[in-house]
Each structure stands twice: as C-alpha cells, then as structure tokens.
Design an enzyme around this catalytic site. Structure first.
Site: not given
Lengths: 303, 303
Positions: B216, B218, B220-221, B248-249
């Site tokens: 991940s 952030g 930026e995908g 993230g989860d």
C-alpha cells in the site's frame, strides 16, 4: 488526622512518548497507573510532610478497583464509597523532548442520591476524629451545589477548620457555609465571581462568609485576602520551571497542616502554601514535594 | 468463513476534544470504547461486505473483559484465548477543529509459551471450516518470529489461501512459509527489507516464497508485485481526504474475500484492495467502508 474528601477521583494514566506529534500515531509502553484526584494529592503531600491524612473518596467499576489497589499499595488510610458509575480516568502524555505533559481529564459519571447520602454519612463519621477537613477538586456531573458547603458545615459543627478548593457555585456555597479557607486559582476565582481582579473577587467570597481567601497566581505566587486588614502577597524570589500539576494541592496541604495545628494567621498560611507549591513544581509527580521543601519557606518573600 | 487471527488486539478508546493543545489540560466526556486490532477491523469489513468472518484473538485483564463485551455486542463470531497480560489499550484523541486524530498505541504484554500454544491449537481447530486465513497486526513483545509463518503453514496444509499483514522478521518468515499474499505498506516493506524501492523490496519477499506482494502506497494507491510478469499499480483517479486508519485492513479484507472465492488474479486483487481502502478512508471508523464501496471499484485505474 486531616480528612480529605474527593467526590470525583480519577485513575491517572501517564504515557511517555519521545515526542508528541498531533495527528500522528505513537507507540508507547503501558502507562504508569496511579490513584489521582486533588484530595488524594493533598493527602500524599500531608503524609510526606508528617501529617496524618485520611482519604475519603468514591470508586466504581474496573477503574475503581485499580484505584483501590493503588491506594492500598500506597498505604494511605482511606475509605472508598462504592458507586455505580466507573471511576473516570485522566490520561496524561509526557513528551520526553519538550518535557510537556498533555492531559485529557474525563468529566466522570454522576452519583445517585443514595451514593451522595453514603458519602455525607461517611463524612459525619470520619469528622469525629479529624483535626481539619479538606474538600477539593471537580464534582461529578449533576452534583448538588452544596456538596462542599455540607463539608464545611460538618467541620464547623465539630469546631474544626475546613479548606475548600473548588470553583463556581459549590465554592460560593462553601463560603456561605463558613469554610475557614477557600483556595481557587486566579482563573477559577474570575470564573466564579465574574471579576478579573483577584482582590475584588476574593471580597465576594469573604462577603459570602469565607474565613480567608487564598488565590494562587501561578508564577506570581499566592495572595491571601482576609476579611479585615490588607491582602498578603507571597512569592518565591526566583523563577521556577517544573511540573505545575499538583502545585495547588500542595498549597491546600500546607494550609490544612497549619490549621490543624491551630495556626490561622494569613501571613503564615500564605507563606507555607507558596513554599509547598514551589516545592511541588520541583517534584516530578503530583502529590509530591521536592526533598528541600522545608528550606523553600525561608526563601518566600511576602508583602 | 474467513478466519482472522489477531495475536495483539487492543481496546480502542477514543476521546473527542474541541482542540488538542500539547502541554495543556483538556476536559472530555468518557471515551468511546471499541474492540480494536487490525484483524478485528478486517473481520468488520468482511461482515459489512457480506463475507462470513471469524475472529480469533486474545483477551486479558479488565480491558480484555471490555473487549469481549464489545465483540459480543457487535455480534461478530469470535473466540478469545484467555491470557494473563492485560489487553493493551490504544488511546485516540480526536481534535474537532482540525479533524486530526492523535493516537497512543500501547505495545502490549507478552504471551506465555502455553498461551502461544493455546492460540496455535485454536488455529488448528478453526482452520478446518475456514475458506481463507488472515493474520494481521503487530505482535506482543517477545513473540516468536514464526507466529504468522505457522498461520500460513496451517492454511497451506488445508489447501487454503492466507493473507499476512505484518512487518519485519514475522513477515519474512510468513513469506518463507508460502503465504499467498503478504501486505506491508511502503514504510513497513522498506523497514523489513532495507530497500526503499517497493518493487525491489517486494522481490525479496517473493524470492523468500510469498505468492504475491501487495504494497500500500497511501495516497498513491497500491502495487501488486507477482513472482512473474509486471507489477500492477492501482489507484483512485481522484484524491481523497478522510480517516486513513483502517484503510490497510480494508485492503486485506478485499484480498481475503476474493481469495476465499477462488480469485487470485493480481489485477483483480489490487483493484478491489485499492477500492475498499479508498472506501475505508471515506468512512468515519476503522473497520467500516463508506456505503458506496461497490461503486468505487469501477473508478480504480490500473496500469
């Protein structure tokens, strides 16, 4: 013994972080946990300085059990009135880089009428062996205005002095009930009376019936305003840096220890209150004085 | 069902203040209390999106009882391995003026060898009816490095896919054990591999044995790096503002739901992971997607 009454204690949780960054996530070890609340700090200072102190407070829920555990470990004599609402927490985050502490104080849960009755019944029992009665700290939500007034009246009925550290209507009512000393800080006094000038604000509480008004002025020391005669201003000659949390509680302990010993001269009270406040600022934890607290008193300037 | 395993859950306490001022004292109502931890958030997202999820975690002390209460209230199926160390807390302070949340995450207490055995025994039982196994979040202090590796191996032994969201040695060991997907964020991947470039870092985990690395990035995908073929980069065309906690989860939940359904195409996985992450940013609480989460997927651009 000096009876301290704390209707709204707190479980103090203190985290340490290398640097507190608002908006960020920080990892921290489990917090230091300590029974807190202004009256508990007053009792700790009294115990440290050689006065017998007794803590009357409330405890509820899981945090109340932890509060009871910590009080037992500290060996301070205490009685806890069981209440339904969980004891509130006070979360402090100590920033190791700045030395600053950021605090979130929960307001706490309300007491039921039966719980208030149980607290006042305990006061009526414990006032008998007492030499002075102290009421300090915020009250739970929806508390009756006369909580501290009843405390001052119970002391008075036994010929005992009382010290009340509060704000707003409960402070005014305590003054009306003839509290020996009321001790707001400058901001609390202005909030209570609507007057910015501390001497003018103090006169309001004296006119209501207080025996003496002690106003803490932070770095500028402390002001004792008696019903008659001139106010006495005390301050430490040299500026201090440290942890101001608990400085007001140290002042209350100083006043209570002198009143319990039969000393009520405003100059003597404000002098020791200022000295112990300063010694509290120099100690790391609320409820503690720096070891040299007895020497500080000689450095206090009054005028 | 999708089995989520969270060895180091937390009791999430969230305070709200009008404005967080470092070094100051704030009054606040009692905090919102919620069972937290990454695997619990994954399970909440799965439940919201229509997958059956099961939570395996630990609980200790008074905070563990509150965690159990909240899980029961949430009606998420769960099993709690009793442990001696009190469940850690995670204290969040929401600043109403800035919209920022400041978090103090306790590290938690260690598990005893017998408690680790009980956790792994529970995995061995619960993996039987599972369709996918998820291991996510930090580990307690002194945890064995192979906690997540054993999870991936247990899944593999039953022919099941696994998703591991971790950092450091436990992540490397999980890759070595053949985890189907490992999902560090960019910072965690750099910390784990010592390589700043996410594709180079991902290759280290693929060489170790991971089936797919999802990184991940952030705002930026997200990047999916398969063992063979080109990496796939997915991102939402439009920038987002919101609460990144739990994003993230949500990505892990997306991946687990597809793997459980037999879909393992890297483009499909990274597309849904990015969409659900974005929908999580738009939802107020970690473990929730904004209602339009199904529409977000069509707006994801891959390349």
């Amino acid at each position: 013994m000096i009876l301290t009454v704390t209707p709204n204690p707190a479980l103090d949780l203190t985290y340490r972080v290398p640097r507190l960054l608002p908006g960020e996530t920080h990892r921290a070890a489990a917090p230091a946990v300590r029974a807190g609340g202004k009256g508990l700090n007053v009792a700790r200072v009294l115990a440290q300085t050689g006065s017998a102190a007794f803590i009357l407070t409330t405890a509820g829920g899981a945090p109340g059990l932890r509060l009871a555990d910590d009080l037992e470990a500290s060996q301070l004599p205490s009685e806890l009135v069981p209440v339904a609402a969980p004891t509130r927490s006070s979360v402090a985050v100590f920033d190791e880089s700045s030395g600053e502490t950021t605090v979130i104080n929960e307001t706490g849960g309300p007491l039921t009428p039966a719980e208030w009755t149980a607290l006042h019944d305990a006061v009526d029992r414990l006032v008998v062996p007492a030499t002075c009665v102290v009421g300090s700290g915020s009250l739970p939500p929806d508390a009756p205005d006369d909580v501290y007034a009843r405390l001052a009246a119970a002391a008075d009925a036994h010929g005992l002095p009382s010290v009340i550290d509060a704000v707003g209507a409960p402070l005014v009512r305590a003054a009306e009930a003839g509290a020996s000393v009321v001790k707001p800080n400058r901001r609390e006094l202005a909030e209570t009376t609507g007057l910015d000038d501390p001497v003018a604000g103090a006169r309001v509480l004296l006119d209501a019936g207080a025996g003496l008004v002690l106003v803490s002025l932070g770095a500028e020391g402390m002001l004792a305003v008696p019903p008659e005669g001139e106010p006495v201003h005390a301050r430490l000659g040299t500026p201090l840096t440290g942890n101001a949390t608990g400085a007001g509680d140290a002042a209350v302990a100083a006043v209570a220890s002198l009143l319990a010993a039969g000393v009520s001269d405003p100059s003597a009270l404000v002098r020791r209150a200022t000295a112990w406040s300063a010694a509290a600022v120099l100690a790391p934890l609320a409820g503690e004085l720096a070891p040299g607290f007895r020497d500080v008193e000689s450095r206090i300037e009054t005028g």
